[in-house]
Motif scaffolding. Structure first.
Motif, mmCIF file in Angstrom:
data_model
loop_
_atom_site.group_PDB
_atom_site.id
_atom_site.type_symbol
_atom_site.label_atom_id
_atom_site.label_comp_id
_atom_site.label_asym_id
_atom_site.label_seq_id
_atom_site.Cartn_x
_atom_site.Cartn_y
_atom_site.Cartn_z
ATOM 1 N N TYR A 262 0.663 -1.268 0.153
ATOM 2 C CA TYR A 262 -0.032 -0.032 -0.038
ATOM 3 C C TYR A 262 0.857 1.117 -0.072
ATOM 4 N N LEU A 263 0.742 2.180 -0.883
ATOM 5 C CA LEU A 263 1.482 3.361 -1.004
ATOM 6 C C LEU A 263 0.411 4.510 -0.823
ATOM 7 N N PRO A 264 0.794 5.169 0.212
ATOM 8 C CA PRO A 264 -0.331 6.399 0.416
ATOM 9 C C PRO A 264 -0.517 7.428 -0.652
ATOM 10 N N TYR A 265 -1.753 7.956 -0.524
ATOM 11 C CA TYR A 265 -1.873 8.929 -1.582
ATOM 12 C C TYR A 265 -0.964 10.157 -1.620
ATOM 13 N N GLY A 266 -0.354 10.537 -2.705
ATOM 14 C CA GLY A 266 0.404 11.562 -2.855
ATOM 15 C C GLY A 266 1.966 10.795 -2.879
ATOM 16 N N TYR A 267 2.120 9.345 -2.627
ATOM 17 C CA TYR A 267 3.279 8.774 -2.791
ATOM 18 C C TYR A 267 3.946 9.102 -4.302
ATOM 19 N N LYS A 268 5.250 9.608 -4.293
ATOM 20 C CA LYS A 268 5.793 9.746 -5.736
ATOM 21 C C LYS A 268 7.179 9.017 -5.554
ATOM 22 N N ALA A 269 7.285 7.999 -6.518
ATOM 23 C CA ALA A 269 8.495 7.164 -6.591
ATOM 24 C C ALA A 269 9.610 7.871 -6.721
ATOM 25 N N LYS A 270 9.553 9.136 -7.670
ATOM 26 C CA LYS A 270 10.837 9.939 -7.936
ATOM 27 C C LYS A 270 11.184 10.677 -6.488
ATOM 28 N N ASP A 271 10.426 11.159 -6.016
ATOM 29 C CA ASP A 271 10.856 11.908 -4.766
ATOM 30 C C ASP A 271 11.291 11.065 -3.644
ATOM 31 N N LYS A 272 12.762 10.756 -3.972
ATOM 32 C CA LYS A 272 13.689 9.945 -3.016
ATOM 33 C C LYS A 272 13.764 10.573 -1.635
ATOM 34 N N LYS A 273 13.563 11.892 -1.702
ATOM 35 C CA LYS A 273 13.893 12.576 -0.252
ATOM 36 C C LYS A 273 12.804 12.371 0.745
ATOM 37 N N THR A 274 11.699 12.232 0.328
ATOM 38 C CA THR A 274 10.422 12.012 1.193
ATOM 39 C C THR A 274 10.382 10.339 1.595
ATOM 40 N N LYS A 275 10.554 10.030 2.784
ATOM 41 C CA LYS A 275 10.961 8.850 3.019
ATOM 42 C C LYS A 275 9.589 8.351 4.125
ATOM 43 N N TYR A 276 9.422 7.038 4.028
ATOM 44 C CA TYR A 276 8.140 6.675 4.743
ATOM 45 C C TYR A 276 8.510 5.514 5.645
ATOM 46 N N ASP A 277 7.938 5.577 6.791
ATOM 47 C CA ASP A 277 7.948 4.294 7.485
ATOM 48 C C ASP A 277 7.167 3.070 7.019
ATOM 49 N N VAL A 278 7.622 1.812 7.436
ATOM 50 C CA VAL A 278 7.062 0.542 6.720
ATOM 51 C C VAL A 278 6.259 -0.239 7.855
ATOM 52 N N LEU A 279 4.977 -0.569 7.737
ATOM 53 C CA LEU A 279 4.367 -1.611 8.531
ATOM 54 C C LEU A 279 4.037 -2.733 7.729
ATOM 55 N N TYR A 280 4.744 -3.818 8.473
ATOM 56 C CA TYR A 280 4.268 -5.176 7.671
ATOM 57 C C TYR A 280 3.180 -5.855 8.443
ATOM 58 N N LEU A 281 2.274 -6.459 7.693
ATOM 59 C CA LEU A 281 0.911 -6.917 8.363
ATOM 60 C C LEU A 281 0.771 -8.615 7.998
ATOM 61 N N MET A 282 1.001 -9.196 8.818
ATOM 62 C CA MET A 282 0.804 -10.767 8.445
ATOM 63 C C MET A 282 -0.695 -11.272 8.737
ATOM 64 N N GLU B 232 -7.377 12.720 6.815
ATOM 65 C CA GLU B 232 -7.787 13.437 7.624
ATOM 66 C C GLU B 232 -6.901 13.860 8.593
ATOM 67 N N GLY B 233 -5.480 13.468 8.381
ATOM 68 C CA GLY B 233 -4.582 14.095 9.072
ATOM 69 C C GLY B 233 -4.415 13.377 10.402
ATOM 70 N N LYS B 234 -4.872 12.260 10.776
ATOM 71 C CA LYS B 234 -4.950 11.629 11.938
ATOM 72 C C LYS B 234 -3.611 10.750 11.860
ATOM 73 N N MET B 235 -2.977 10.550 11.146
ATOM 74 C CA MET B 235 -1.515 9.881 10.964
ATOM 75 C C MET B 235 -0.752 10.109 10.017
ATOM 76 N N ARG B 236 0.565 9.899 10.044
ATOM 77 C CA ARG B 236 1.461 10.401 8.970
ATOM 78 C C ARG B 236 1.323 9.254 7.885
ATOM 79 N N PRO B 237 1.393 9.653 6.802
ATOM 80 C CA PRO B 237 1.499 8.659 5.568
ATOM 81 C C PRO B 237 2.573 7.528 5.629
ATOM 82 N N ILE B 238 2.228 6.430 5.449
ATOM 83 C CA ILE B 238 3.121 5.313 5.527
ATOM 84 C C ILE B 238 2.768 4.224 4.639
#
Ligand code: FER
Length: 461
Positions: A208-228, A258-264
């Motif tokens: 799942y890539l959050p809304y607004g995720y841009k592959a080319k924007d390498k400067k914006t990094k995201y935390d990763v959640l693994y769900l099994m 809704e701004g309740k969490m950071r995009p991940i």
């Protein structure tokens, strides 16, 4: 008059909001006093009874968190109504701690036959390190009489420890989040090579890539959640489940929009050989696969998927994985929760945050017998003690009262609290949290509600 009464009641009920209403009180030893007494004298028969004064001339006191001297100048002002078989006492004096803080004491008591109990109140300066003395009810009784003095022991009245009362409830989720959000993240299929038991496998995970995720924007990094996923399920079970089940992708979209969490970024892999779970429907297979998934996560999945997307992973070896562990969380449902506990036990070096969802810790003896919660708690505690990362982790546990994992998971968390000192539960610096939904069942629809509450706690804005 009626209105005033209603207002007072409301104030009481508001104040009671955070009070454990199902816990009996117990006593905590606070200090012992040795009080020196001077020559007693009587005032005589007054409107209140037979007044008698016993001067307080000095002494000492000591407890686990405080010690010092009793100052002279106070007294015990008694009403000795022997005809009624009753003495009321009120001792008013000051004590001074060994670091020079003066504390006022007013100790009210009753002596009736062999009943002798008092309830002291302490007034400690609010800016002192003894301010904790102010806001509690204390009880006190004599612990011996010496020549020219009395020993007293003082306890604080507090709630008895009651595990049940520490479990946080889970509120209903807003209806809107069950509908697709206007700003939607993207779901991709990620393919990687996994190695297990001498086998090399091509495997898939959903990403799942959050809304607004841009592959080319390498400067914006995201935390990763693994769900099994759970037993018999697959890589789609959380994010894009079938049959209009309540989907995690909608929860994520709404929380982020809704701004309740950071995009991940959320990755949903499988512990089976592939996402069709071919040949792995037997429970013992699932048990071994879930418990061993930490190896594949560290060696195969993290280094490939976190390189393919904009994450905090720099490099691909175990050092790089550990360095970025605070940006990584691992959770799972049911058998996936089992894999989460095992990830904590064996892979805390790679992950900081853990979200076990409706699953307890399965530990077996040599004969293959499942061990009780205490043994499981002591085992995972030992694993954490042995890891250099074992002091630095967070657990967010959730389940429901009508979930088959509800009682087993509750027993495990209670055992972790009691027998596993690496876990801090129900303390200001807690690293283990546990919530149960009334009537919650063993099903993704309920589990995704838990994630609605968990994710904003973990991924604060
Ligand atoms: C549990 C209860 C049930 C649990 C797992 C299950 C790991 C799994 C059931 C299934 O997959 O059928 O406490 O903990």
């Amino acid at each position: 008059m009626k209105r005033l009464f209603a207002t007072a009641l409301m104030a009481v009920s508001v104040a009671l909001g955070s009070v454990a209403q199902n816990a009996d009180p117990e006593l905590e030893h606070v200090l012992d006093l040795k009080v020196k007494l001077g020559g007693a004298f009587g005032v005589g028969e007054t409107v209140k009874g037979n007044r008698f004064v016993i001067p307080i001339t000095g002494g000492t006191f000591e407890g686990p968190r405080i010690k010092g001297e009793v100052l002279s100048g106070g007294a015990d002002y008694q009403l000795q109504n022997m005809d009624k078989g009753r003495t009321d006492l009120e001792a008013i004096y000051c004590i001074r701690t060994d670091d020079g803080v003066n504390i006022h004491v007013r100790n009210n008591g009753i002596i009736a036959g062999n009943y002798f109990y008092c309830s002291p109140k302490f007034e400690a300066p609010l800016d002192s390190k003894y301010a904790w003395l102010n806001n509690a009810i204390y009880v006190c009784k004599p612990f011996g009489f010496m020549d020219g003095g009395i020993s007293l022991r003082v306890w604080k009245v507090r709630d008895a420890y009651n595990f049940e009362s520490t479990i946080k409830p889970i509120m209903p989720v807003p209806d809107e989040i069950r509908k697709p959000c206007a700003k939607q993240g993207k779901i991709e299929t990620f393919t990687y090579t996994a190695h297990r038991s001498g086998k090399t496998m091509k495997k898939r995970a959903q990403v799942y890539l959050p809304y607004g995720y841009k592959a080319k924007d390498k400067k914006t990094k995201y935390d990763v959640l693994y769900l099994m996923h759970g037993g018999g399920d697959n890589t789609t079970s959380f994010l894009t489940p079938p049959n209009n089940w309540f989907a995690l992708r909608d929860v994520l979209d709404h929380l982020i929009a809704e701004g309740k969490m950071r995009p991940i970024i959320v990755v949903t892999p499988t512990f089976y050989d592939d996402d069709q779970n071919i040949g792995a429907n037997r429970m013992d297979d699932a048990t071994a696969m879930t418990r061993n998934f930490h190896t594949e996560l560290q060696n195969d999945l993290i280094p490939t998927v976190e390189k393919a997307y904009n994450t905090y992973l720099e490099g691909t070896d175990s050092v790089a994985v550990s360095k970025s562990r605070e940006h990584r969380a691992y959770g799972g449902f049911s058998m996936g929760a089992l894999s989460t506990w095992y990830q904590l036990a064996y892979g805390v070096n790679a992950v900081k945050t853990f979200i076990p969802l409706s699953g307890d810790i399965w530990v077996y003896d040599e004969a293959g017998k499942k061990q009780d919660a205490k043994v499981a708690a002591e085992w995972i505690n030992g694993m954490l003690e042995a890891s250099p990362y074992g002091k630095d982790f967070e657990v967010y546990g959730y389940t429901g009262t009508k979930d088959v994992a509800g009682n087993p998971m509750k027993a495990v968390v209670e055992a972790l609290d009691k027998y596993a000192p690496m876990f801090r539960y129900n303390t200001p610096d807690a690293n283990l949290r546990f919530s149960m939904k009334q009537d919650g069942e063993h099903f993704y629809g309920h589990i995704n509600e838990y994630l609605y509450w968990a994710l904003p706690l973990i991924y604060k804005k």
